[in-house]
Design an enzyme around this catalytic site. Sequence first.
Site, PDB file in Angstrom:
ATOM      1  N   LYS A  22       7.691   1.560  28.379  1.00 45.69           N
ATOM      2  CA  LYS A  22       6.593   2.178  29.133  1.00 45.69           C
ATOM      3  C   LYS A  22       5.270   2.035  28.375  1.00 45.69           C
ATOM      4  O   LYS A  22       4.259   1.639  28.956  1.00 45.69           O
ATOM      5  CB  LYS A  22       6.940   3.656  29.387  1.00 45.69           C
ATOM      6  CG  LYS A  22       5.928   4.390  30.259  1.00 45.69           C
ATOM      7  CD  LYS A  22       6.582   5.543  30.988  1.00 45.69           C
ATOM      8  CE  LYS A  22       6.784   6.772  30.112  1.00 45.69           C
ATOM      9  NZ  LYS A  22       5.522   7.438  29.743  1.00 45.69           N
ATOM     10  N   SER A  23       5.282   2.370  27.089  1.00 45.33           N
ATOM     11  CA  SER A  23       4.036   2.290  26.309  1.00 45.33           C
ATOM     12  C   SER A  23       3.482   0.866  26.311  1.00 45.33           C
ATOM     13  O   SER A  23       2.277   0.651  26.450  1.00 45.33           O
ATOM     14  CB  SER A  23       4.302   2.699  24.857  1.00 45.33           C
ATOM     15  OG  SER A  23       4.630   4.051  24.780  1.00 45.33           O
ATOM     16  N   ARG A  27      -0.068  -0.799  28.209  1.00 51.89           N
ATOM     17  CA  ARG A  27      -1.068  -1.516  27.403  1.00 51.89           C
ATOM     18  C   ARG A  27      -1.240  -2.946  27.877  1.00 51.89           C
ATOM     19  O   ARG A  27      -2.348  -3.493  27.867  1.00 51.89           O
ATOM     20  CB  ARG A  27      -0.661  -1.461  25.920  1.00 51.89           C
ATOM     21  CG  ARG A  27      -0.883  -0.056  25.308  1.00 51.89           C
ATOM     22  CD  ARG A  27      -0.085   0.123  24.033  1.00 51.89           C
ATOM     23  NE  ARG A  27      -0.390   1.352  23.320  1.00 51.89           N
ATOM     24  CZ  ARG A  27       0.072   2.564  23.638  1.00 51.89           C
ATOM     25  NH1 ARG A  27       0.868   2.719  24.685  1.00 51.89           N
ATOM     26  NH2 ARG A  27      -0.244   3.632  22.919  1.00 51.89           N
ATOM     27  N   GLY A  94       0.238  10.695  31.132  1.00 50.13           N
ATOM     28  CA  GLY A  94      -0.687  11.044  30.054  1.00 50.13           C
ATOM     29  C   GLY A  94      -1.253   9.806  29.379  1.00 50.13           C
ATOM     30  O   GLY A  94      -2.425   9.773  28.988  1.00 50.13           O
ATOM     31  N   SER A 167      -1.469  11.005  17.112  1.00 46.45           N
ATOM     32  CA  SER A 167      -1.144  10.636  18.490  1.00 46.45           C
ATOM     33  C   SER A 167      -1.589   9.216  18.762  1.00 46.45           C
ATOM     34  O   SER A 167      -2.754   8.863  18.565  1.00 46.45           O
ATOM     35  CB  SER A 167      -1.855  11.606  19.450  1.00 46.45           C
ATOM     36  OG  SER A 167      -2.048  10.996  20.704  1.00 46.45           O
ATOM     37  N   ASP A 315       9.756  11.673  22.045  1.00 46.44           N
ATOM     38  CA  ASP A 315      10.168  11.642  23.458  1.00 46.44           C
ATOM     39  C   ASP A 315      11.685  11.750  23.627  1.00 46.44           C
ATOM     40  O   ASP A 315      12.178  11.957  24.741  1.00 46.44           O
ATOM     41  CB  ASP A 315       9.675  10.343  24.121  1.00 46.44           C
ATOM     42  CG  ASP A 315       8.152  10.308  24.231  1.00 46.44           C
ATOM     43  OD1 ASP A 315       7.505  11.369  24.110  1.00 46.44           O
ATOM     44  OD2 ASP A 315       7.601   9.212  24.451  1.00 46.44           O
ATOM     45  N   LYS A 342       3.887  18.146  26.447  1.00 43.01           N
ATOM     46  CA  LYS A 342       4.371  16.924  27.103  1.00 43.01           C
ATOM     47  C   LYS A 342       4.403  17.179  28.623  1.00 43.01           C
ATOM     48  O   LYS A 342       3.779  18.111  29.107  1.00 43.01           O
ATOM     49  CB  LYS A 342       5.739  16.539  26.548  1.00 43.01           C
ATOM     50  CG  LYS A 342       5.682  16.099  25.090  1.00 43.01           C
ATOM     51  CD  LYS A 342       4.877  14.825  24.914  1.00 43.01           C
ATOM     52  CE  LYS A 342       4.738  14.398  23.472  1.00 43.01           C
ATOM     53  NZ  LYS A 342       3.817  13.280  23.295  1.00 43.01           N
ATOM     54  N   ARG A 346       8.440  21.105  26.675  1.00 40.43           N
ATOM     55  CA  ARG A 346       9.826  20.638  26.496  1.00 40.43           C
ATOM     56  C   ARG A 346      10.641  21.508  25.564  1.00 40.43           C
ATOM     57  O   ARG A 346      11.868  21.342  25.496  1.00 40.43           O
ATOM     58  CB  ARG A 346       9.843  19.169  26.048  1.00 40.43           C
ATOM     59  CG  ARG A 346       9.535  18.229  27.196  1.00 40.43           C
ATOM     60  CD  ARG A 346       9.683  16.767  26.802  1.00 40.43           C
ATOM     61  NE  ARG A 346       9.414  15.918  27.951  1.00 40.43           N
ATOM     62  CZ  ARG A 346       9.043  14.649  27.869  1.00 40.43           C
ATOM     63  NH1 ARG A 346       8.902  14.077  26.686  1.00 40.43           N
ATOM     64  NH2 ARG A 346       8.830  13.940  28.962  1.00 40.43           N
ATOM     65  N   ARG A 388      12.242  13.004  31.616  1.00 39.80           N
ATOM     66  CA  ARG A 388      13.203  12.996  30.502  1.00 39.80           C
ATOM     67  C   ARG A 388      14.131  14.228  30.546  1.00 39.80           C
ATOM     68  O   ARG A 388      15.257  14.170  30.058  1.00 39.80           O
ATOM     69  CB  ARG A 388      12.468  12.889  29.164  1.00 39.80           C
ATOM     70  CG  ARG A 388      11.635  11.603  29.086  1.00 39.80           C
ATOM     71  CD  ARG A 388      11.320  11.168  27.687  1.00 39.80           C
ATOM     72  NE  ARG A 388      10.203  10.228  27.680  1.00 39.80           N
ATOM     73  CZ  ARG A 388      10.287   8.929  27.975  1.00 39.80           C
ATOM     74  NH1 ARG A 388      11.451   8.404  28.306  1.00 39.80           N
ATOM     75  NH2 ARG A 388       9.218   8.155  27.944  1.00 39.80           N
TER      76      ARG A 388
HETATM   77  C1  S3P Z   1       2.640   7.384  24.011  1.00 40.56           C
HETATM   78  C2  S3P Z   1       2.466   8.161  22.907  1.00 40.56           C
HETATM   79  C3  S3P Z   1       3.171   9.434  22.676  1.00 40.56           C
HETATM   80  C4  S3P Z   1       4.387   9.573  23.596  1.00 40.56           C
HETATM   81  C5  S3P Z   1       4.077   9.190  25.016  1.00 40.56           C
HETATM   82  C6  S3P Z   1       3.592   7.747  25.080  1.00 40.56           C
HETATM   83  C7  S3P Z   1       1.861   6.131  24.131  1.00 40.56           C
HETATM   84  O1  S3P Z   1       2.294  10.501  22.929  1.00 40.56           O
HETATM   85  O2  S3P Z   1       4.900  10.886  23.546  1.00 40.56           O
HETATM   86  O3  S3P Z   1       5.212   9.332  25.829  1.00 40.56           O
HETATM   87  O4  S3P Z   1       2.222   5.265  24.961  1.00 40.56           O
HETATM   88  O5  S3P Z   1       0.881   5.977  23.408  1.00 40.56           O
HETATM   89  P1  S3P Z   1       1.190  10.983  21.839  1.00 40.56           P
HETATM   90  O6  S3P Z   1       0.259   9.871  21.664  1.00 40.56           O
HETATM   91  O7  S3P Z   1       0.524  12.155  22.482  1.00 40.56           O
HETATM   92  O8  S3P Z   1       1.921  11.335  20.609  1.00 40.56           O
END
Ligand code: S3P
Length: 434
Positions: A22-23, A27, A94, A167, A315, A342, A346, A388
């Site tokens: 996902k991350s 991007r 987020g 973060s 996560d 989150k 959680r 999740r």
């Molecule tokens: C993410 C960073 C994490 C993670 C989120 C995805 C990202 O959050 O918990 O699910 O893709 O950069 P934080 O950056 O708030 O730690």
Amino acid sequence: MKTLRSLNGAGLTGTIRVPGDKSISHRAVMFGAIAHGRTVVDGFLPGEDCLSTIDCFRKLGVTINQEKEHVEVVGNGFEGLHEPEDILDVGNSGTTCRLLLGVLANTPFHSCVIGDDSIAKRPMSRVTNPLREMGTKIDGRNDGNYTPISIRGGNLKAINYVSPVGSAQVKSAVLLAGLQADGTTTLTEPHHSRDHTERMLRAFGCEVEVNDLTVSLKGKQPLVSTHIEVPGDISSAAFYLVAGAIVPNSEITIKNVGINPTRTGILDVLEKMGADITITNQNTQTSEPSADIQIKTSSLNGIEISGELIPRLIDEIPIIALAATQADSTTVIKDAAELKVKETNRIDTVVNELKKLGAQIEATDDGMIIHGKTELSGGTVDSHGDHRIGMMLAIASCIANGETVLENSGSVNVSYPSFFEQLEQLSQSTIKKS
Ligand code: S3P
């Protein structure tokens, strides 16, 4: 709502591929949108969160063609972005929200960013504060801490920012803004967060300097389109890794999982708990390491999970909590207060929902304490709209006696649309085998 039945001792067996990370998927689309040329993404995660990213960038005037896991993004640099006619809706995501604000930090037009009820409760000042410091006009409820957020980019200046939170979303937003500022932007975090942004910016031809906890880049570097191959998401694999360890008579192989060291805390924890894990076929895909992971049922022991390990598995804590209910002793999770902000709080949702199934688990200020080993019994539980939490409860239903009713099961579509199909597939292959 979904009714799930206990596997009654039958195992989960077989080989699966989990959806793209996902991350990395977010991007790939965003960086493609601000690069020059046609970026091709394979292995993209077509989950609701990443589709929200595509939707927002289309509203900003970027041409994006998406066919399941294959995406083509035609970028014209930051200058190619146009004032959106409509609100930019990040849904439940987020990552979309925070990184998008970084992209918009210097765009010479107005945008309004909104999301769902969960996003409306998640703190955004961790991003809006540094962006304001750089010169962006940005506001929202509670002095820019909550959506809806209104943003007008402007004369950005590079900063040297010491982030109070570790973060990757904050780091990425500041770097995306820094790319548009004159001079060098530097960010220092209190602990290492995932580094997909640094790796991918390099794949797009940018120079990024990393010195322990400090990352910096020069502004005005152009991004050059590229081909991104997205490995499977270890955060999705985590559900079947834990299932493979705790469901009796299981043996699961997951192909092509991303094993970036900033994300592999789940493997370290499962190994420390005594799980039987084998890693093979190590590979690299567009600067991200990947491998096949096999796991077999084994007896687990309780451990302490704290400190530097937490950001490497943040996560995965919901599913680790389930694993801990099946361990032979107590597991203590500390230093994880970030869990409260989150998709849901959680700490509360994990503790309250697992208690409904009979787990002996208590919340603390910055984590939880789980006493194993407990037999779980079916009941009615709720994902509270948190993907999740939903998947963790579905795996719990495999070992809980009787029937488990999962309310709001559709939330899994945020990150893992094929989750229930694969659960069915892994339990079916057991039936065929026996
Ligand atoms: C993410 C960073 C994490 C993670 C989120 C995805 C990202 O959050 O918990 O699910 O893709 O950069 P934080 O950056 O708030 O730690």
